[in-house]
Every structure is written in C-alpha cells, then in structure tokens.
Design a protein around this motif. Structure first.
Motif: not given
Length: 167
Positions: A109-115, A102-104, A93-95
């Motif tokens: 995915v980058g935020s989840i990986a970083s967190w 409007k969040v790409h 769903e995200i991809m």
C-alpha cells in the motif's frame, strides 16, 4: 462486431510483449503493436494513452526485485495524458496478505501511494481479469471521446460554422 459499415466501434493496441492479453467485447478490434509504455493503447494515440495491466503477483514483483524497472515504466507513463495501472486484484486481498510473497501488505500500500503521488499515475484495483478489461476499455474510450469532443469544439469558426478538416 462492427457498427454495420465494417468499422469496429473501438480499436485497442495490445503490446506485443503482453504475455496474457485481456479479452474485450466483440465490438472491439485488437491489434498488436510495440508500445513505448503500458500494455494497452489505441491506434494513433500510442504516445498519449497507455494502460499498464498487472496481475497481483506481477505487482508484488514490482515492489520487490523489479522495482527499478517498474519505476522507469511509471516515469514513461507520467507524460501521457491518459495513464493508469490496472491491477487484477483487490485491496482486500493485499491487506489480508492473500498472496505468495513476503512483502508486507503495508509495504504494498505504501509503494502504491508513493508512486501515485510521485508519478501522478493512478492505480486502479479491478478485482479480476474481467474487471481489468472493463476498466481498461473505459479509460481508453473516455479519453478517445474527450479528444473527439475537443477537436470538434475547436473546429468551429467564430460564426459557429464547422471548419473542414482540409483547411
């Protein structure tokens, strides 16, 4: 709903601020409480086990306008031996950008990986509400069972005899 003795097989604390609580099977008794972190825990384990539930829209808000607040939540979760963010949604769903924001997708995915790396809090895609309930309960149950096994293992003396709880 119970084990035949009037005791429920599992008890789950639901944070009193949880807007749309998950539904659990009948053998699970839910009780309201005020949790320091997360939306779900267990009585007596409130400072050790916490599951934060996020609908997909909530997660997107955490990447945007609520980012600082959510990072503080992750910082609190970080100290818990049992911790996770359970997402009511899928990576697909995200991809596909299948959401109202409007969040790409790469920013999500980058935020989840970083967190995950920074706070050591796993993010688990549950698919839907039913999946979120199953995963939340599994996380809490397995932690409870691990603690029980540990306590039983250390409650034995050198001769293999169980040490009574009153000693």
């Amino acid at each position: 709903a119970d084990d035949g003795t009037g005791n429920f097989l599992m008890r789950v604390v639901i944070d009193s601020r949880e807007q749309n609580p998950l539904t659990f099977p009948p053998d699970v008794k839910t009780v309201p409480g005020t949790l320091t972190a997360g939306d779900y825990s267990m009585p007596g384990f409130e400072e050790h086990a916490a599951v934060e539930r996020k609908e997909l829209g909530d997660l997107l808000a955490c990447i945007g306008p609520e980012r600082d607040r959510f990072k503080r939540e992750l910082l609190r979760l970080r100290s818990y031996p049992c911790r996770a963010v359970v997402i009511e949604g899928t990576l697909a769903e995200i991809m596909s950008g299948n959401y109202r924001s409007k969040v790409h997708p790469f920013a999500v995915v980058g935020s989840i990986a970083s967190w995950t790396n920074r706070y050591h809090v796993p993010f688990i895609f549950a698919g839907d509400r039913a999946g979120a309930a199953v995963i939340t309960l599994a996380l809490l149950r397995t932690y409870r069972d691990q603690v029980k096994a540990f306590v039983e293992a250390v409650a034995v003396d050198c001769d293999g005899q169980v040490i009574p709880a009153t000693q």
